[in-house]
Motif scaffolding. Structure first.
Motif, PDB file in Angstrom:
ATOM      1  N   ASN A 166       0.810  -1.220   0.000  1.00 26.85           N
ATOM      2  CA  ASN A 166       0.000   0.000   0.000  1.00 26.85           C
ATOM      3  C   ASN A 166       0.845   1.272   0.000  1.00 26.85           C
ATOM      4  N   GLU A 167       2.039   1.211  -0.580  1.00 28.01           N
ATOM      5  CA  GLU A 167       2.937   2.346  -0.691  1.00 28.01           C
ATOM      6  C   GLU A 167       3.272   2.517  -2.176  1.00 28.01           C
ATOM      7  N   SER A 168       3.256   3.745  -2.659  1.00 34.52           N
ATOM      8  CA  SER A 168       3.626   3.980  -4.054  1.00 34.52           C
ATOM      9  C   SER A 168       5.144   3.882  -4.201  1.00 34.52           C
ATOM     10  N   PRO A 169       5.641   3.625  -5.408  1.00 35.84           N
ATOM     11  CA  PRO A 169       7.096   3.622  -5.601  1.00 35.84           C
ATOM     12  C   PRO A 169       7.748   4.943  -5.175  1.00 35.84           C
ATOM     13  N   ARG A 170       7.120   6.065  -5.466  1.00 37.02           N
ATOM     14  CA  ARG A 170       7.684   7.374  -5.073  1.00 37.02           C
ATOM     15  C   ARG A 170       7.755   7.488  -3.548  1.00 37.02           C
ATOM     16  N   GLU A 171       6.697   7.077  -2.860  1.00 34.91           N
ATOM     17  CA  GLU A 171       6.703   7.109  -1.393  1.00 34.91           C
ATOM     18  C   GLU A 171       7.770   6.166  -0.838  1.00 34.91           C
ATOM     19  N   GLY A 172       7.903   4.998  -1.450  1.00 40.04           N
ATOM     20  CA  GLY A 172       8.914   4.042  -1.012  1.00 40.04           C
ATOM     21  C   GLY A 172      10.317   4.596  -1.183  1.00 40.04           C
ATOM     22  N   ALA A 173      10.552   5.264  -2.302  1.00 41.74           N
ATOM     23  CA  ALA A 173      11.868   5.855  -2.544  1.00 41.74           C
ATOM     24  C   ALA A 173      12.187   6.906  -1.480  1.00 41.74           C
ATOM     25  N   ALA A 174      11.231   7.775  -1.183  1.00 41.95           N
ATOM     26  CA  ALA A 174      11.450   8.807  -0.167  1.00 41.95           C
ATOM     27  C   ALA A 174      11.698   8.181   1.204  1.00 41.95           C
ATOM     28  N   ARG A 175      10.920   7.170   1.550  1.00 39.97           N
ATOM     29  CA  ARG A 175      11.088   6.499   2.845  1.00 39.97           C
ATOM     30  C   ARG A 175      12.472   5.856   2.941  1.00 39.97           C
ATOM     31  N   GLU A 176      12.873   5.159   1.873  1.00 38.65           N
ATOM     32  CA  GLU A 176      14.173   4.487   1.883  1.00 38.65           C
ATOM     33  C   GLU A 176      15.327   5.486   2.009  1.00 38.65           C
ATOM     34  N   VAL A 177      15.243   6.613   1.322  1.00 38.62           N
ATOM     35  CA  VAL A 177      16.295   7.630   1.409  1.00 38.62           C
ATOM     36  C   VAL A 177      16.395   8.168   2.833  1.00 38.62           C
ATOM     37  N   GLU A 178      15.259   8.397   3.464  1.00 39.52           N
ATOM     38  CA  GLU A 178      15.282   8.879   4.845  1.00 39.52           C
ATOM     39  C   GLU A 178      15.852   7.808   5.775  1.00 39.52           C
TER      40      GLU A 178
END
Length: 165
Positions: free
Chosen positions: A56-68
């Motif tokens: 339930n996470e978009s790829p863009r949201e996942g990318a931001a989360r992973e970077v943080e």
């Protein structure tokens, strides 16, 4: 409307469909145009910052989360550069990977990078033409395609790191 959160809540049709891994990464450059690579503790090859997209996470949201999580940087990803379908290989199912533009990191940004000891050993900036010295061939092709897409203002579709004709 409630969103199904358990496989039993999905329609029979949806449950019959194959599942695919989805990952997202971010291409960061330094002031000299070198690519930021990270060295994960849980696997051997280096890679760009990023990882698996959660349910339930978009790829863009996942990318931001992973970077943080990986770098301690709170930065929304820029535009999409690459979508790459990677075929199954030993120990891995097939996957779709999205690579976003992270832009250029300033010296202050780089000084602010904080690596979680349980996730990353190190980071390094590498010339785009030399990423193959630290990445497996598929990832090297993907990163080089992302660098070219960023330079050319395009979005590139790849298959196993190579351009789709």
């Amino acid at each position: 409307m409630a969103v199904p959160s358990h496989p039993a809540e999905l329609s029979a049709y949806d449950r019959s469909l194959p599942r695919k891994r989805v990952a997202a990464g971010v291409l960061f450059l330094d002031g000299d145009g070198r690519v930021l690579l990270v060295d994960p503790v849980y696997k051997e090859p280096w890679e760009i910052p990023g990882g698996a997209v959660e349910e339930n996470e978009s790829p863009r949201e996942g990318a931001a989360r992973e970077v943080e999580e990986e770098l301690g940087l709170v930065r929304p990803p820029g535009r999409l550069l690459v979508v790459d379908w990677a075929a199954p290989r030993p120990g891995r199912s097939d996957a779709l990977t999205h690579v976003y533009d992270g832009g250029r990191l300033s010296p202050a940004d780089v000084a602010g990078i904080r690596l979680p000891a349980d996730e990353l050993r190190a980071f390094a900036f590498v010339e785009p033409e030399r990423v193959g010295e630290r990445l497996i061939p598929l990832l090297a092709r993907r990163v080089q395609a992302a660098v070219a897409a960023r330079r050319d203002g395009r979005i590139v579709e790849l298959r196993n790191g190579s351009a789709v004709d």
